[in-house]
Motif scaffolding. Structure first.
Motif, short mmCIF file in Angstrom:
data_model
loop_
_atom_site.label_atom_id
_atom_site.label_comp_id
_atom_site.label_asym_id
_atom_site.label_seq_id
_atom_site.Cartn_x
_atom_site.Cartn_y
_atom_site.Cartn_z
N GLN A 284 25.54 27.11 -20.00
CA GLN A 284 25.58 26.69 -21.40
C GLN A 284 24.34 27.17 -22.16
O GLN A 284 24.42 27.60 -23.31
CB GLN A 284 25.71 25.16 -21.49
N VAL A 285 23.20 27.06 -21.50
CA VAL A 285 21.96 27.54 -22.13
C VAL A 285 22.06 29.02 -22.42
O VAL A 285 21.74 29.49 -23.52
CB VAL A 285 20.74 27.27 -21.21
N ARG A 286 22.54 29.79 -21.45
CA ARG A 286 22.63 31.25 -21.64
C ARG A 286 23.58 31.59 -22.79
O ARG A 286 23.29 32.48 -23.60
CB ARG A 286 23.10 31.92 -20.36
N ALA A 287 24.70 30.89 -22.86
CA ALA A 287 25.65 31.14 -23.96
C ALA A 287 25.01 30.86 -25.31
O ALA A 287 25.18 31.63 -26.26
CB ALA A 287 26.90 30.28 -23.77
N VAL A 299 13.90 28.43 -27.19
CA VAL A 299 14.29 28.23 -25.80
C VAL A 299 14.18 26.76 -25.42
O VAL A 299 15.07 26.18 -24.80
CB VAL A 299 13.43 29.10 -24.86
N SER A 300 13.08 26.13 -25.79
CA SER A 300 12.88 24.72 -25.41
C SER A 300 13.94 23.83 -26.05
O SER A 300 14.46 22.91 -25.41
CB SER A 300 11.49 24.26 -25.82
N GLU A 301 14.28 24.11 -27.31
CA GLU A 301 15.30 23.31 -28.00
C GLU A 301 16.63 23.40 -27.26
O GLU A 301 17.31 22.38 -27.02
CB GLU A 301 15.47 23.82 -29.43
N PHE A 314 13.00 24.57 -15.34
CA PHE A 314 14.14 25.21 -16.00
C PHE A 314 13.98 26.73 -16.02
O PHE A 314 14.90 27.47 -15.66
CB PHE A 314 14.28 24.69 -17.43
N ALA A 315 12.80 27.20 -16.45
CA ALA A 315 12.58 28.65 -16.53
C ALA A 315 12.69 29.31 -15.16
O ALA A 315 13.24 30.41 -15.03
CB ALA A 315 11.20 28.92 -17.15
N GLN A 316 12.20 28.63 -14.14
CA GLN A 316 12.27 29.18 -12.78
C GLN A 316 13.73 29.29 -12.33
O GLN A 316 14.14 30.31 -11.76
CB GLN A 316 11.49 28.28 -11.83
N ALA A 317 14.52 28.25 -12.59
CA ALA A 317 15.94 28.26 -12.20
C ALA A 317 16.69 29.32 -12.99
O ALA A 317 17.59 30.00 -12.45
CB ALA A 317 16.56 26.88 -12.43
N TYR A 318 16.34 29.49 -14.26
CA TYR A 318 17.01 30.48 -15.11
C TYR A 318 16.76 31.89 -14.59
O TYR A 318 17.68 32.70 -14.48
CB TYR A 318 16.52 30.34 -16.55
N ARG A 319 15.51 32.19 -14.25
CA ARG A 319 15.17 33.51 -13.72
C ARG A 319 15.89 33.77 -12.40
O ARG A 319 16.36 34.88 -12.13
CB ARG A 319 13.67 33.64 -13.54
N SER A 327 13.59 33.63 -22.67
CA SER A 327 13.13 34.23 -23.93
C SER A 327 13.67 35.64 -24.10
O SER A 327 13.93 36.09 -25.22
CB SER A 327 11.60 34.24 -23.99
N ASP A 328 13.87 36.37 -22.97
CA ASP A 328 14.44 37.72 -23.05
C ASP A 328 15.89 37.65 -23.50
O ASP A 328 16.34 38.45 -24.33
CB ASP A 328 14.36 38.41 -21.69
#
Length: 335
Positions: A284-287, A299-301, A314-319, A327-328
């Protein structure tokens, strides 16, 4: 506009962008922005440099029509974040990915995996290709959805794609529909529902029509269906991933013990309930980041909106899941 460039169109998703340049550095920069970090260089036989590109992004798919006026070599390294298909319209391109090699022609396309160094050893002068980039998380998500279990390894396609086979010709027709939007944008780039159907048709056709490491698993009759309790919890997670669910709450709603729910997920889903919920939230975040055109989006929002309270984790799991920083994704979604 620098000398030697001729461009038209905006870069927004759903809007074609085209340019022509004789500036090698500018071509490298634009190719890296739209596709992947790469190097492109004329071969020793080349005289000068000349490049034309027209591209269109529709969510997780990017289609481009590219041609070089001089023979070049292109080194993309590991693509990491995407699968890619090159369909020559004219000429020939000698290509390799990892331990696979193919000379792509109008009868033979080349499929590149995210893992394995991708190099186009010789793009003949005047050769024109349709270059289709497919977001890795989107394609692998389609496989996960069909298999109903996580993937232990990336999908690995056979590189040589025979364009003369009936099944492949049908897939190519779908790609040509998307490519037609490069010249005359229509409903498929303006209507999200139609665009989503076309994306699924293209990715689904590739999964069914081209050999890959999960092809047999996709063809097998389904294993024993998930118990109703596991299905109900999975449906809850997809319907309301932002809820601060605990395993105890989910087990209570399913009418089973925590231990029974965890065992059900281990057997029928392949990951613990909280790991599955995290993946739902990450999707959902990626979408949202891909569609992040609102000026105030951050990104934080978006992470907080979908239930992530610790931005570092979160950032670690996303990568780990998508192979890039959140952010990319936001930055590329705004292009």
């Amino acid at each position: 506009m620098c000398a030697g460039h001729r461009a038209a169109g905006a870069g927004a998703s759903g809007t074609p962008k085209s340019f022509h340049t004789t500036d090698l550095a500018f071509a490298r920069e634009e190719l890296s922005r739209v596709y992947y970090p790469l190097r492109v260089d004329p071969t020793r036989r080349a005289r000068g440099f000349d490049f034309t590109m027209r591209t269109l992004s529709v969510g997780p798919l990017t289609i481009g029509r590219l041609s070089y006026g001089a023979e070049i070599i292109k080194d993309c390294g590991d693509l990491q974040t995407a699968y890619h298909v090159n369909v020559p319209l004219t000429g020939a391109v000698a290509s390799r990915c990892g331990d696979q090699r193919v000379v792509a022609t109008p009868r033979t396309a080349a499929v590149f995996n995210p893992v394995g160094r991708t190099v186009l050893d010789r793009w003949e002068a005047g050769s024109e290709q349709l270059c289709l980039k497919i977001d890795r998380s989107f394609l692998e998500g389609e496989v996960v959805r069909r298999l109903e279990r996580p993937l232990p390894a990336p999908v690995r396609f056979r590189m040589k794609l025979d364009l003369t086979r009936p099944a492949t010709r049908s897939w190519l027709h779908a790609v040509e529909i998307l490519a037609a939007e490069l010249d005359a944008p229509g409903a498929f780039t303006r209507d999200e529902l139609l665009a989503a159907e076309l994306r699924r048709l293209i990715v689904g056709g590739l999964l069914w029509g081209q050999p890959h490491s999960y092809r047999e698993a996709l063809s097998e009759p389904g294993a024993s269906p998930r118990p109703r309790t596991v299905k109900r919890v999975v449906e809850l997670m997809h319907a309301r991933p932002e809820e601060p669910w605990t395993v105890a709450q989910l087990a209570e709603l399913a009418g089973v013990s925590v231990r029974s729910l965890e065992e059900g997920f281990r057997r029928y889903v392949g990951v613990p309930p909280m790991a599955y919920l995290r993946d739902c939230r990450l999707d959902q975040v990626r979408a949202d980041l891909w569609a992040g055109s609102r000026p105030a989006v951050s990104v934080s929002e978006v992470a907080f909106r979908w239930g992530f309270g610790h931005l570092g984790r979160f950032a670690q799991a996303y990568r780990a899941k998508f192979g890039e920083n959140p952010s990319d994704t936001l930055r590329f979604g705004e292009l």
